[in-house]
Design a protein around this motif. Structure first.
Motif, PDB file in Angstrom:
ATOM      1  N   VAL A  46       2.274   1.753  -3.509  1.00  0.00           N
ATOM      2  CA  VAL A  46       1.248   2.189  -4.459  1.00  0.00           C
ATOM      3  C   VAL A  46       0.890   3.656  -4.234  1.00  0.00           C
ATOM      4  O   VAL A  46       0.688   4.407  -5.186  1.00  0.00           O
ATOM      5  CB  VAL A  46       0.010   1.288  -4.364  1.00  0.00           C
ATOM      6  CG1 VAL A  46      -1.168   1.881  -5.132  1.00  0.00           C
ATOM      7  CG2 VAL A  46       0.331  -0.113  -4.869  1.00  0.00           C
ATOM      8  N   LEU A  47       0.805   4.077  -2.990  1.00  0.00           N
ATOM      9  CA  LEU A  47       0.389   5.450  -2.684  1.00  0.00           C
ATOM     10  C   LEU A  47       1.527   6.458  -2.798  1.00  0.00           C
ATOM     11  O   LEU A  47       1.281   7.659  -2.789  1.00  0.00           O
ATOM     12  CB  LEU A  47      -0.209   5.519  -1.278  1.00  0.00           C
ATOM     13  CG  LEU A  47      -1.519   4.750  -1.094  1.00  0.00           C
ATOM     14  CD1 LEU A  47      -1.985   4.866   0.351  1.00  0.00           C
ATOM     15  CD2 LEU A  47      -2.584   5.259  -2.054  1.00  0.00           C
ATOM     16  N   ALA A  48       2.762   5.999  -2.889  1.00  0.00           N
ATOM     17  CA  ALA A  48       3.898   6.917  -2.960  1.00  0.00           C
ATOM     18  C   ALA A  48       4.073   7.513  -4.334  1.00  0.00           C
ATOM     19  O   ALA A  48       3.593   7.168  -5.317  1.00  0.00           O
ATOM     20  CB  ALA A  48       5.178   6.198  -2.559  1.00  0.00           C
TER      21      ALA A  48
ATOM     22  N   VAL B 190       0.833  -1.206   0.000  1.00  0.00           N
ATOM     23  CA  VAL B 190       0.000   0.000   0.000  1.00  0.00           C
ATOM     24  C   VAL B 190       0.863   1.250   0.000  1.00  0.00           C
ATOM     25  O   VAL B 190       0.571   2.213  -0.724  1.00  0.00           O
ATOM     26  CB  VAL B 190      -0.960  -0.010   1.199  1.00  0.00           C
ATOM     27  CG1 VAL B 190      -1.633   1.349   1.369  1.00  0.00           C
ATOM     28  CG2 VAL B 190      -2.006  -1.105   1.033  1.00  0.00           C
ATOM     29  N   GLN B 191       1.934   1.260   0.770  1.00  0.00           N
ATOM     30  CA  GLN B 191       2.810   2.424   0.793  1.00  0.00           C
ATOM     31  C   GLN B 191       3.484   2.649  -0.548  1.00  0.00           C
ATOM     32  O   GLN B 191       3.648   3.791  -0.977  1.00  0.00           O
ATOM     33  CB  GLN B 191       3.874   2.271   1.889  1.00  0.00           C
ATOM     34  CG  GLN B 191       3.320   2.461   3.274  1.00  0.00           C
ATOM     35  CD  GLN B 191       4.386   2.331   4.348  1.00  0.00           C
ATOM     36  OE1 GLN B 191       5.497   1.872   4.084  1.00  0.00           O
ATOM     37  NE2 GLN B 191       4.048   2.724   5.570  1.00  0.00           N
TER      38      GLN B 191
END
Length: 57
Positions: free
Chosen positions: A55-57, A52-53
């Motif tokens: 993908v969101l970065a 998730v980190q």
């Protein structure tokens, strides 16, 4: 301990053979299976958080 990790991983995916399942329940103590399950669960959570980190970065 290796067998406990194999059994816990198979249980996570729901693909454990019935003969291995019976063998696990004949074990003297459930501690290795509990430890393997907790370690795999923590690893799964950390893997998902990392994905998730990324993908969101």
């Amino acid at each position: 301990m290796i067998q406990a990790f194999k059994s816990a991983a198979a249980a996570f995916f729901g693909v454990q053979k019935s003969e291995n399942h019976k063998q696990d329940f004949e074990s003297d103590t459930p501690f290795p299976f509990l430890l393997a399950g907790v370690i795999l669960a923590i690893g799964l959570v950390l893997l998902l958080v990392t994905i998730v980190q990324i993908v969101l970065a």
